[in-house]
Design a protein around this motif. Structure first.
Motif, PDB file in Angstrom:
ATOM      1  N   VAL A   1       0.853  -1.188   0.000  1.00 54.36           N
ATOM      2  CA  VAL A   1       0.000   0.000   0.000  1.00 54.36           C
ATOM      3  C   VAL A   1       0.887   1.236   0.000  1.00 54.36           C
ATOM      4  CG1 VAL A   1      -1.742   1.320   1.257  1.00 54.36           C
ATOM      5  CG2 VAL A   1      -1.850  -1.186   1.233  1.00 54.36           C
ATOM      6  N   GLU A   2       0.688   2.086  -0.996  1.00 52.16           N
ATOM      7  CA  GLU A   2       1.412   3.349  -1.053  1.00 52.16           C
ATOM      8  C   GLU A   2       0.493   4.447  -0.515  1.00 52.16           C
ATOM      9  OE1 GLU A   2       4.372   4.831  -4.316  1.00 52.16           O
ATOM     10  OE2 GLU A   2       2.357   5.528  -4.856  1.00 52.16           O
ATOM     11  N   ASN A   3       0.785   4.913   0.686  1.00 51.61           N
ATOM     12  CA  ASN A   3      -0.021   5.949   1.317  1.00 51.61           C
ATOM     13  C   ASN A   3       0.499   7.332   0.900  1.00 51.61           C
ATOM     14  OD1 ASN A   3      -2.096   6.851   2.976  1.00 51.61           O
ATOM     15  ND2 ASN A   3      -0.778   6.980   4.768  1.00 51.61           N
ATOM     16  N   MET A   4      -0.364   8.346   0.977  1.00 52.90           N
ATOM     17  CA  MET A   4      -0.001   9.714   0.569  1.00 52.90           C
ATOM     18  C   MET A   4       0.537   9.732  -0.863  1.00 52.90           C
ATOM     19  SD  MET A   4       1.710  11.054   4.149  1.00 52.90           S
ATOM     20  CE  MET A   4       2.832   9.649   4.315  1.00 52.90           C
ATOM     21  N   SER A   5      -0.054   8.880  -1.698  1.00 50.79           N
ATOM     22  CA  SER A   5       0.447   8.699  -3.054  1.00 50.79           C
ATOM     23  C   SER A   5       0.181   9.917  -3.926  1.00 50.79           C
ATOM     24  CB  SER A   5      -0.202   7.459  -3.680  1.00 50.79           C
ATOM     25  OG  SER A   5       0.330   7.183  -4.944  1.00 50.79           O
ATOM     26  N   TYR A   6      -0.923  10.612  -3.655  1.00 44.95           N
ATOM     27  CA  TYR A   6      -1.282  11.778  -4.447  1.00 44.95           C
ATOM     28  C   TYR A   6      -2.227  12.662  -3.637  1.00 44.95           C
ATOM     29  CZ  TYR A   6      -5.456   8.915  -5.112  1.00 44.95           C
ATOM     30  OH  TYR A   6      -6.559   8.146  -4.884  1.00 44.95           O
ATOM     31  N   PHE A   7      -2.382  13.878  -4.106  1.00 50.39           N
ATOM     32  CA  PHE A   7      -3.297  14.828  -3.487  1.00 50.39           C
ATOM     33  C   PHE A   7      -4.287  15.297  -4.544  1.00 50.39           C
ATOM     34  CE2 PHE A   7      -4.352  19.352  -2.713  1.00 50.39           C
ATOM     35  CZ  PHE A   7      -5.041  19.212  -1.518  1.00 50.39           C
ATOM     36  N   VAL A   8      -5.567  15.259  -4.226  1.00 52.83           N
ATOM     37  CA  VAL A   8      -6.601  15.697  -5.163  1.00 52.83           C
ATOM     38  C   VAL A   8      -6.928  17.164  -4.878  1.00 52.83           C
ATOM     39  CG1 VAL A   8      -8.932  15.340  -6.015  1.00 52.83           C
ATOM     40  CG2 VAL A   8      -7.564  13.374  -5.312  1.00 52.83           C
ATOM     41  N   CYS A   9      -6.674  18.009  -5.851  1.00 54.02           N
ATOM     42  CA  CYS A   9      -6.940  19.434  -5.701  1.00 54.02           C
ATOM     43  C   CYS A   9      -8.439  19.663  -5.504  1.00 54.02           C
ATOM     44  CB  CYS A   9      -6.455  20.201  -6.936  1.00 54.02           C
ATOM     45  SG  CYS A   9      -6.857  21.959  -6.891  1.00 54.02           S
ATOM     46  N   PRO A  10      -8.831  20.345  -4.427  1.00 54.49           N
ATOM     47  CA  PRO A  10     -10.262  20.581  -4.194  1.00 54.49           C
ATOM     48  C   PRO A  10     -10.897  21.525  -5.204  1.00 54.49           C
ATOM     49  CG  PRO A  10      -8.934  21.815  -2.618  1.00 54.49           C
ATOM     50  CD  PRO A  10      -7.976  20.934  -3.383  1.00 54.49           C
ATOM     51  N   ASP A  11     -10.088  22.288  -5.934  1.00 51.59           N
ATOM     52  CA  ASP A  11     -10.624  23.250  -6.891  1.00 51.59           C
ATOM     53  C   ASP A  11     -10.820  22.654  -8.284  1.00 51.59           C
ATOM     54  OD1 ASP A  11     -10.656  25.322  -4.978  1.00 51.59           O
ATOM     55  OD2 ASP A  11      -8.525  25.705  -5.326  1.00 51.59           O
ATOM     56  N   CYS A  12      -9.771  21.958  -8.775  1.00 50.20           N
ATOM     57  CA  CYS A  12      -9.854  21.438 -10.151  1.00 50.20           C
ATOM     58  C   CYS A  12     -10.054  19.924 -10.216  1.00 50.20           C
ATOM     59  CB  CYS A  12      -8.601  21.819 -10.933  1.00 50.20           C
ATOM     60  SG  CYS A  12      -7.087  21.009 -10.345  1.00 50.20           S
ATOM     61  N   GLY A  13      -9.866  19.248  -9.088  1.00 57.16           N
ATOM     62  CA  GLY A  13     -10.054  17.798  -9.058  1.00 57.16           C
ATOM     63  C   GLY A  13      -8.900  17.005  -9.632  1.00 57.16           C
ATOM     64  N   LYS A  14      -7.823  17.672  -9.991  1.00 61.32           N
ATOM     65  CA  LYS A  14      -6.671  16.989 -10.574  1.00 61.32           C
ATOM     66  C   LYS A  14      -5.803  16.358  -9.488  1.00 61.32           C
ATOM     67  CE  LYS A  14      -2.728  17.754 -13.673  1.00 61.32           C
ATOM     68  NZ  LYS A  14      -1.981  18.753 -14.478  1.00 61.32           N
ATOM     69  N   GLU A  15      -5.211  15.189  -9.809  1.00 62.79           N
ATOM     70  CA  GLU A  15      -4.317  14.514  -8.870  1.00 62.79           C
ATOM     71  C   GLU A  15      -2.893  15.053  -9.019  1.00 62.79           C
ATOM     72  OE1 GLU A  15      -4.451  10.296  -9.259  1.00 62.79           O
ATOM     73  OE2 GLU A  15      -6.602  10.140  -8.786  1.00 62.79           O
ATOM     74  N   HIS A  16      -2.269  15.340  -7.890  1.00 64.37           N
ATOM     75  CA  HIS A  16      -0.898  15.829  -7.886  1.00 64.37           C
ATOM     76  C   HIS A  16      -0.042  14.885  -7.032  1.00 64.37           C
ATOM     77  CE1 HIS A  16      -2.001  19.764  -9.636  1.00 64.37           C
ATOM     78  NE2 HIS A  16      -3.095  19.647  -8.901  1.00 64.37           N
ATOM     79  N   GLU A  17       1.039  14.383  -7.607  1.00 66.00           N
ATOM     80  CA  GLU A  17       1.962  13.499  -6.873  1.00 66.00           C
ATOM     81  C   GLU A  17       3.005  14.372  -6.175  1.00 66.00           C
ATOM     82  OE1 GLU A  17       3.163  10.946 -10.159  1.00 66.00           O
ATOM     83  OE2 GLU A  17       1.876   9.348  -9.368  1.00 66.00           O
ATOM     84  N   ILE A  18       2.609  14.975  -5.070  1.00 63.31           N
ATOM     85  CA  ILE A  18       3.455  15.984  -4.428  1.00 63.31           C
ATOM     86  C   ILE A  18       4.670  15.384  -3.723  1.00 63.31           C
ATOM     87  CG2 ILE A  18       1.582  17.635  -4.147  1.00 63.31           C
ATOM     88  CD1 ILE A  18       1.236  16.733  -1.316  1.00 63.31           C
ATOM     89  N   PHE A  19       4.664  14.092  -3.437  1.00 64.68           N
ATOM     90  CA  PHE A  19       5.818  13.445  -2.808  1.00 64.68           C
ATOM     91  C   PHE A  19       6.642  12.650  -3.814  1.00 64.68           C
ATOM     92  CE2 PHE A  19       3.157  13.693   1.161  1.00 64.68           C
ATOM     93  CZ  PHE A  19       3.919  14.689   1.747  1.00 64.68           C
ATOM     94  N   GLY A  20       6.411  12.858  -5.073  1.00 61.94           N
ATOM     95  CA  GLY A  20       7.171  12.161  -6.094  1.00 61.94           C
ATOM     96  C   GLY A  20       6.351  11.118  -6.820  1.00 61.94           C
ATOM     97  N   LYS A  21       6.904  10.633  -7.905  1.00 59.56           N
ATOM     98  CA  LYS A  21       6.219   9.648  -8.746  1.00 59.56           C
ATOM     99  C   LYS A  21       6.006   8.340  -8.001  1.00 59.56           C
ATOM    100  CE  LYS A  21       6.570   7.393 -13.273  1.00 59.56           C
ATOM    101  NZ  LYS A  21       5.192   7.751 -13.634  1.00 59.56           N
ATOM    102  N   SER A  22       4.845   7.755  -8.204  1.00 61.37           N
ATOM    103  CA  SER A  22       4.515   6.491  -7.551  1.00 61.37           C
ATOM    104  C   SER A  22       5.464   5.374  -7.973  1.00 61.37           C
ATOM    105  CB  SER A  22       3.077   6.088  -7.893  1.00 61.37           C
ATOM    106  OG  SER A  22       2.793   4.788  -7.400  1.00 61.37           O
ATOM    107  N   ARG A  23       5.864   4.555  -6.986  1.00 56.27           N
ATOM    108  CA  ARG A  23       6.731   3.408  -7.284  1.00 56.27           C
ATOM    109  C   ARG A  23       6.057   2.087  -6.907  1.00 56.27           C
ATOM    110  NH1 ARG A  23      11.983   2.918  -4.769  1.00 56.27           N
ATOM    111  NH2 ARG A  23      12.388   1.573  -6.563  1.00 56.27           N
ATOM    112  N   VAL A  24       4.774   2.144  -6.550  1.00 56.69           N
ATOM    113  CA  VAL A  24       4.131   0.963  -5.995  1.00 56.69           C
ATOM    114  C   VAL A  24       4.065  -0.187  -7.007  1.00 56.69           C
ATOM    115  CG1 VAL A  24       1.778   1.721  -6.562  1.00 56.69           C
ATOM    116  CG2 VAL A  24       2.151   0.159  -4.657  1.00 56.69           C
ATOM    117  N   GLN A  25       3.739   0.112  -8.258  1.00 55.77           N
ATOM    118  CA  GLN A  25       3.657  -0.949  -9.259  1.00 55.77           C
ATOM    119  C   GLN A  25       5.040  -1.513  -9.571  1.00 55.77           C
ATOM    120  OE1 GLN A  25       1.069  -2.448 -10.322  1.00 55.77           O
ATOM    121  NE2 GLN A  25      -0.469  -1.083  -9.449  1.00 55.77           N
ATOM    122  N   GLU A  26       6.026  -0.634  -9.606  1.00 52.46           N
ATOM    123  CA  GLU A  26       7.399  -1.064  -9.869  1.00 52.46           C
ATOM    124  C   GLU A  26       7.886  -2.040  -8.800  1.00 52.46           C
ATOM    125  OE1 GLU A  26      11.820   0.927  -9.414  1.00 52.46           O
ATOM    126  OE2 GLU A  26      10.153   2.208 -10.014  1.00 52.46           O
TER     127      GLU A  26
END
Length: 276
Positions: free
Chosen positions: A203-228
């Protein structure tokens, strides 16, 4: 006859000096019943391991299974607070009884035994591991389908002792996206493999943040590595959880049982198969 190497595990001879390996597993309280044990681990602290533990236990309880949480993070016990439990645990000559959450999740944590939950636990390793063992041997777990163990962070002595002492059926690893944390997770995964404990999910926690204004996902802690990482180590189930201030605030208020995340469905499916 070949020369004796004193390694009985690789020898088929039945000599007088043969010694079978002794199990280090602790015995469950005779009045308790636990079907499966899932350890929730992390390579380091601060990645939301306790939150994931609570979410998984609450989700399994909603599915009609009898879930429980053994809070093994002795020096940082946060499980009771997330479930909104303040009642002290009680016991008798048969053992200690877990405290029930609002939906019936059975909980045991050091904070349920302290007179003041804010008292610090300034203990060395042997005392910590001894307490975790007692949560297994002395607590009267009531017909539990799946017991989640909120493990202490890291790969040290306490973690090693728990893997040797409790019959762990699977591991859920919790990480965050940072490269350093990914490296630490790989160390923890390798430790589990060395201990021959199956890894059920990542489980990758804090994987992304959803902007409350535009609804876009932002990977603020870096690119996800969970699948890798999952592909590299053959881990079947994965999940990416958002960084959510609202979710954290709900847990802080003791309302974790009201949180339901579809993101965890793949992990829950694997855990249900283990439970069966």
């Amino acid at each position: 006859m070949a020369e004796c190497t004193h390694d009985c595990s690789s020898c088929s001879q039945n000599c007088g000096e043969r010694k079978e390996p002794q199990s280090l597993l602790e015995k469950l309280n005779p009045h308790a019943r636990v079907k499966k044990v899932i350890a929730v681990c992390s390579g380091k602290g601060g990645v939301g391991k306790s939150m994931v533990t609570a979410l998984l236990a609450a989700a399994m309880q909603r599915k009609g299974l009898r879930a429980a949480v053994l809070d093994g993070d002795i020096t940082g016990p946060s499980i009771p607070k997330m479930f909104g439990v303040t009642e002290r645990a009680q016991g008798d000559q048969s053992g200690v009884y877990p405290v029930l959450s609002k939906t019936g999740v059975q909980l045991m944590s050091l904070n349920l035994l302290l007179d003041n939950e804010t008292d610090p636990v300034i203990w060395r390793g042997p005392l910590i591991t001894g307490t975790i063992k007692q949560f297994w041997t002395e607590v009267i777990w009531d017909d539990v389908d799946v017991l989640f163990v909120d493990m202490p962070p890291g790969t040290g002595d306490v973690t090693l002792t728990i893997f040797q002492s409790l019959p762990v059926d699977g591991i859920v690893f919790v990480s965050s996206p940072q490269e350093l944390v990914g490296m630490i997770v790989e160390k923890a995964v390798k430790m589990a493999q060395m201990m021959n404990v199956p890894i059920s999910a990542l489980v990758e926690n804090m994987s992304y943040f959803v902007c409350p204004d535009c609804g876009k996902e932002h990977e603020i802690f870096g690119k996800s590595r969970v699948q890798e990482l999952a592909q590299k180590y053959g881990i079947a189930a994965t999940a990416r959880l958002p960084l959510s201030p609202d979710m954290a605030a709900t847990a802080d208020r003791g309302g974790v049982e009201g949180l339901a995340l579809d993101n965890l469905n793949e992990v829950l499916a694997v855990l249900e198969k283990i439970q069966k």
